[in-house]
Design an enzyme around this catalytic site. Structure first.
Site, PDB file in Angstrom:
ATOM      1  N   ARG A  45     -74.111  -2.025  74.207  1.00 18.87           N
ATOM      2  CA  ARG A  45     -74.281  -3.374  73.670  1.00 18.87           C
ATOM      3  C   ARG A  45     -75.637  -3.423  72.983  1.00 18.87           C
ATOM      4  NH1 ARG A  45     -78.730  -3.718  75.689  1.00 18.87           N
ATOM      5  NH2 ARG A  45     -78.778  -5.858  74.989  1.00 18.87           N
ATOM      6  N   ASP A 227     -79.047 -10.680  66.583  1.00 22.83           N
ATOM      7  CA  ASP A 227     -77.704 -10.147  66.311  1.00 22.83           C
ATOM      8  C   ASP A 227     -77.274 -10.398  64.879  1.00 22.83           C
ATOM      9  OD1 ASP A 227     -77.760 -10.572  69.389  1.00 22.83           O
ATOM     10  OD2 ASP A 227     -76.179  -9.119  68.928  1.00 22.83           O
ATOM     11  N   LYS A 238     -79.140 -13.585  71.811  1.00 26.19           N
ATOM     12  CA  LYS A 238     -78.559 -13.856  73.130  1.00 26.19           C
ATOM     13  C   LYS A 238     -78.745 -15.304  73.566  1.00 26.19           C
ATOM     14  CE  LYS A 238     -76.647 -11.719  75.082  1.00 26.19           C
ATOM     15  NZ  LYS A 238     -75.146 -11.799  75.012  1.00 26.19           N
TER      16      LYS A 238
HETATM   17  O1  MRU Z   1     -74.392  -9.278  74.297  1.00 22.37           O
HETATM   18  P1  MRU Z   1     -75.424  -8.242  73.981  1.00 22.37           P
HETATM   19  O2  MRU Z   1     -76.051  -7.629  75.188  1.00 22.37           O
HETATM   20  O3  MRU Z   1     -74.904  -7.192  72.999  1.00 22.37           O
HETATM   21  O4  MRU Z   1     -76.564  -9.045  73.218  1.00 22.37           O
HETATM   22  C1  MRU Z   1     -77.719  -8.369  72.807  1.00 22.37           C
HETATM   23  C2  MRU Z   1     -78.735  -9.239  72.182  1.00 22.37           C
HETATM   24  O5  MRU Z   1     -78.582 -10.429  72.057  1.00 22.37           O
HETATM   25  C3  MRU Z   1     -79.959  -8.548  71.616  1.00 22.37           C
HETATM   26  O6  MRU Z   1     -81.075  -9.357  71.717  1.00 22.37           O
HETATM   27  C4  MRU Z   1     -79.708  -8.218  70.141  1.00 22.37           C
HETATM   28  O7  MRU Z   1     -78.500  -7.549  69.970  1.00 22.37           O
HETATM   29  C5  MRU Z   1     -80.797  -7.405  69.562  1.00 22.37           C
HETATM   30  S1  MRU Z   1     -80.789  -5.759  70.181  1.00 22.37           S
HETATM   31  C6  MRU Z   1     -81.990  -4.869  69.408  1.00 22.37           C
END
Ligand code: MRU
Length: 337
Positions: A45, A227, A238
């Site tokens: 993830r 993201d 997140k």
């Molecule tokens: O649901 P996830 O664990 O994939 O979410 C991850 C995040 O929100 C991170 O902060 C984001 O992907 C940046 S990772 C460098």
């Protein structure tokens, strides 16, 4: 530093992020469907890591001789918010087009090379983000971060944690407060573990403690990942990031977003247009497998929120630092225009 994902002769090997920190185990994906399943299941993830996984998944699909469009569609349907997934698939589609009419052996080889190249580039990009972001981190202060935007969320080094790593490498004496990041606990399980591996002092707090500490005078800045970032600088990250950003502004603390150019989605004028993933209700009703809410509880579980750009002090990319007006500064970094 831990290896997040690698291409090996046995398949695509990824560290199982669902089991960390208690178990350090690895999953080997032998088919593109395996990769799609493990992206959806959160074995891997974090936006850039998902992009690398998708590229490797496409390469596996090509080796299998599966229908190319189906491979791309299957991988694209795994998670909707992190734009790096779609960016990586588009890059593999461009390669596919450029290889039309080439011998099958060459096509397979080039897909493997491209997927491995995306992984290597991602590590270099994170190091460049770190270099640009480190000067922003105040010395002798605490940095607050949310979720995990570290080596585990990328091919290595990390975006937000890359900035922190680079600041430490430059000799800054900082420590990190990590929000636990309910409900999936990326902060508690992954960020704290990762920082411990690098001997960077880390303190775990629950999400609801962030405001208390932001008001305390101890926190020098907030650094988070992203993201998807819209053209106007609105940032999807997140769930819980928005609350931290508002609290940071209220307390005059800089709020920095660290992300590669591949996280920009300049086709979207604002963050309102970013699709937000809704995840299973059991992530909220259960804690570590134990039910904590009554039967039949109605649940909302958006995995991400959008922080409006007015709360974002700066966006740190591998090409430099963007500030307001983001519509201009992000475009300039993305296109050189
Ligand atoms: O649901 P996830 O664990 O994939 O979410 C991850 C995040 O929100 C991170 O902060 C984001 O992907 C940046 S990772 C460098």
């Amino acid at each position: 530093m831990v290896e997040t994902i690698e291409w090996t002769p046995d398949g695509v090997v990824m560290i199982d992020q669902r089991r960390l920190p208690l178990e350090q185990t690895y999953v080997t994906c032998k088919t593109y469907q395996d990769v799609a399943h493990n992206i959806r299941a959160m074995t891997i993830r974090g936006a850039p890591a998902i992009g690398v996984a998708a590229a490797m998944g496409v390469a596996l699909g090509v080796i299998e001789g599966a229908d190319f469009d189906l491979v791309c569609e299957t991988l694209a349907a795994t998670r909707p918010t992190a734009v790096n997934l779609f960016w990586a698939i588009e890059r593999m589609k461009a390669l596919h087009k450029s290889l039309a009419g080439s011998p099958a052996d060459l096509i397979r080889l080039r897909f493997i090379q491209e997927a491995r190249q995306i992984r290597l580039e991602d590590i270099a990009i994170c190091q460049a983000i770190g270099k640009h972001g480190a000067p922003l981190v105040p010395d002798h202060k605490t940095v607050l971060t949310h979720c995990n935007a570290g080596a585990l969320a990328t091919a290595g080094y990390g975006t937000a944690l890359g900035v922190i790593r680079a600041a430490v490498e430059q000799g800054k004496e900082i420590d990190v407060f990590a929000d636990e990041t309910r409900p999936f606990l990326q902060g508690a399980r992954l960020t704290v573990w990762e920082l411990q591996q690098d001997h960077i002092p880390a303190t775990l707090i629950t999400d609801s403690m962030a405001g208390h500490f932001l008001k305390s005078g101890r926190i020098g800045c907030v650094v988070v990942g992203a993201d998807r970032i819209a053209a106007n600088g609105d940032v999807a990250n997140k769930i819980g990031t928005y609350s931290v950003a508002v609290l940071a502004k209220e307390n005059n603390i800089p709020f920095y977003v660290a992300a590669p150019i591949s996280t920009l989605d300049l086709s979207l004028s604002s963050g309102d247009l970013i699709p937000i993933e809704q995840r299973n209700s059991s992530e909220v009703t259960h804690y570590a497998g134990t039910q904590v809410a009554p039967e039949d509880t109605q649940v909302q579980n958006p995995a991400f929120d959008v922080t409006p750009h007015r709360y974002v002090t700066a966006i740190v990319t591998e090409r430099g630092v963007a500030r307001e007006p983001f519509t201009e500064s992000l475009k300039q970094l993305a296109t050189g225009a």
